[in-house]
Write a protein that holds these residues in place. Structure first.
Motif, short mmCIF file in Angstrom:
data_model
loop_
_atom_site.label_atom_id
_atom_site.label_comp_id
_atom_site.label_asym_id
_atom_site.label_seq_id
_atom_site.Cartn_x
_atom_site.Cartn_y
_atom_site.Cartn_z
N ALA A 41 0.97 -1.25 -0.21
CA ALA A 41 -0.05 0.07 -0.13
C ALA A 41 0.66 1.30 0.00
O ALA A 41 0.44 2.35 -0.84
CB ALA A 41 -1.01 -0.02 1.22
N ALA A 42 1.92 1.33 0.76
CA ALA A 42 2.92 2.34 0.77
C ALA A 42 3.53 2.60 -0.65
O ALA A 42 3.57 3.87 -0.98
CB ALA A 42 3.86 2.27 1.63
N LEU A 43 3.68 1.66 -1.31
CA LEU A 43 4.47 1.70 -2.54
C LEU A 43 3.44 2.18 -3.46
O LEU A 43 3.75 2.94 -4.72
CB LEU A 43 5.14 0.44 -2.93
N GLY A 44 2.40 1.73 -3.34
CA GLY A 44 1.14 2.15 -4.26
C GLY A 44 0.82 3.64 -4.29
O GLY A 44 0.83 4.48 -5.35
N PHE A 45 0.64 4.12 -2.87
CA PHE A 45 0.62 5.53 -2.56
C PHE A 45 1.85 6.39 -3.15
O PHE A 45 1.64 7.44 -3.80
CB PHE A 45 0.35 5.66 -0.99
N ALA A 46 3.05 5.93 -2.88
CA ALA A 46 4.18 6.55 -3.39
C ALA A 46 4.15 6.58 -4.84
O ALA A 46 4.45 7.72 -5.60
CB ALA A 46 5.45 5.83 -2.86
N TYR A 47 3.76 5.44 -5.53
CA TYR A 47 3.79 5.61 -6.98
C TYR A 47 2.70 6.64 -7.65
O TYR A 47 2.99 7.27 -8.39
CB TYR A 47 3.37 4.25 -7.75
N LYS A 48 1.43 6.57 -7.06
CA LYS A 48 0.38 7.71 -7.41
C LYS A 48 0.81 8.81 -6.90
O LYS A 48 0.52 9.88 -7.96
CB LYS A 48 -0.82 7.08 -6.33
N THR A 49 1.53 9.16 -5.99
CA THR A 49 1.89 10.67 -5.51
C THR A 49 3.14 11.28 -6.27
O THR A 49 2.84 12.19 -6.89
CB THR A 49 2.32 10.57 -4.06
N LEU A 50 3.97 10.12 -6.40
CA LEU A 50 5.39 10.67 -7.02
C LEU A 50 5.58 10.37 -8.69
O LEU A 50 6.38 10.86 -9.37
CB LEU A 50 6.57 10.09 -6.22
N GLY A 51 4.95 9.32 -9.03
CA GLY A 51 4.77 8.87 -10.23
C GLY A 51 5.95 8.00 -10.61
O GLY A 51 6.72 7.59 -9.49
N SER A 52 6.21 7.45 -11.76
CA SER A 52 7.15 6.33 -12.07
C SER A 52 8.48 6.94 -11.77
O SER A 52 9.14 7.78 -12.34
CB SER A 52 7.01 5.76 -13.25
N PRO A 53 9.43 6.12 -11.13
CA PRO A 53 10.86 6.53 -10.91
C PRO A 53 11.54 6.52 -12.21
O PRO A 53 12.90 6.88 -12.50
CB PRO A 53 11.29 5.76 -9.75
N PHE A 54 11.00 5.52 -13.03
CA PHE A 54 11.74 5.02 -14.15
C PHE A 54 11.21 5.89 -15.56
O PHE A 54 11.73 5.89 -16.71
CB PHE A 54 11.61 3.78 -14.38
N ALA A 55 10.69 7.03 -15.23
CA ALA A 55 10.09 7.56 -16.47
C ALA A 55 10.95 8.73 -16.80
O ALA A 55 11.60 9.11 -15.56
CB ALA A 55 8.49 8.46 -16.02
N ASP A 56 11.30 9.01 -18.08
CA ASP A 56 12.20 10.36 -18.49
C ASP A 56 11.31 11.51 -18.13
O ASP A 56 10.23 11.62 -17.74
CB ASP A 56 12.77 10.20 -19.74
N LYS A 57 12.24 12.94 -18.22
CA LYS A 57 11.43 14.05 -18.02
C LYS A 57 10.06 14.13 -18.57
O LYS A 57 9.45 14.82 -18.06
CB LYS A 57 12.55 15.00 -18.13
N ASP A 58 10.06 13.84 -20.03
CA ASP A 58 8.89 14.27 -20.81
C ASP A 58 7.64 13.42 -20.35
O ASP A 58 6.65 13.90 -20.59
CB ASP A 58 9.23 13.90 -22.33
N ASN A 59 7.88 12.14 -19.68
CA ASN A 59 6.64 11.36 -19.34
C ASN A 59 6.28 11.45 -17.92
O ASN A 59 5.42 10.68 -17.61
CB ASN A 59 7.14 9.72 -19.80
N LYS A 60 7.09 12.19 -17.19
CA LYS A 60 6.66 12.42 -15.62
C LYS A 60 5.28 13.21 -15.52
O LYS A 60 4.83 13.98 -16.17
CB LYS A 60 7.63 13.27 -15.03
N ASN A 61 4.73 12.84 -14.39
CA ASN A 61 3.30 13.63 -14.30
C ASN A 61 3.65 15.00 -13.60
O ASN A 61 3.18 15.35 -12.44
CB ASN A 61 2.53 12.87 -13.26
N ASP A 62 4.52 15.79 -14.50
CA ASP A 62 4.82 17.20 -13.71
C ASP A 62 3.40 18.00 -14.03
O ASP A 62 3.05 17.99 -15.12
CB ASP A 62 5.94 17.61 -14.30
N THR A 63 3.13 18.95 -13.01
CA THR A 63 2.25 19.92 -13.27
C THR A 63 2.77 21.35 -13.57
O THR A 63 2.10 22.22 -14.11
CB THR A 63 1.31 20.03 -12.17
N HIS A 64 4.16 21.20 -13.47
CA HIS A 64 4.84 22.85 -13.40
C HIS A 64 5.26 22.97 -15.06
O HIS A 64 5.78 21.95 -15.82
CB HIS A 64 6.24 22.92 -12.72
N ALA A 65 5.05 23.99 -15.49
CA ALA A 65 5.47 24.37 -16.91
C ALA A 65 6.86 24.70 -17.06
O ALA A 65 7.20 25.64 -16.14
CB ALA A 65 4.58 25.29 -17.69
N ASP A 66 7.71 24.22 -18.03
CA ASP A 66 9.15 24.47 -18.07
C ASP A 66 9.37 25.66 -18.57
O ASP A 66 8.75 26.04 -19.81
CB ASP A 66 10.01 23.20 -18.62
#
Length: 66
Positions: A41-66
């Protein structure tokens, strides 16, 4: 004197836990299943909150515009 009092209180808490069977519950086989579920459950919540640690910068769930 304060350290003697704290040591006595700690001894009484551990003795009370032994007499009430708290350690028996912690040593039961169901606690391993409970711990695995909590870790999953902790890993699931971390994945949901932080996103995938293996995703590159273009595929992350960032809400900030660069």
């Amino acid at each position: 004197m304060k350290s003697v009092f704290i040591s006595l209180v700690m001894f009484l808490v551990v003795l009370g836990a032994m007499l009430t069977g708290v350690f028996d519950i912690l040593a039961s086989p169901y606690m391993m299943l409970f711990a695995v579920i909590c870790v999953a459950a902790a890993l699931g919540f971390a994945y949901k909150t932080l996103g995938s640690p293996f995703a590159d910068k273009d595929n992350k769930n960032d809400t900030h515009a660069d």
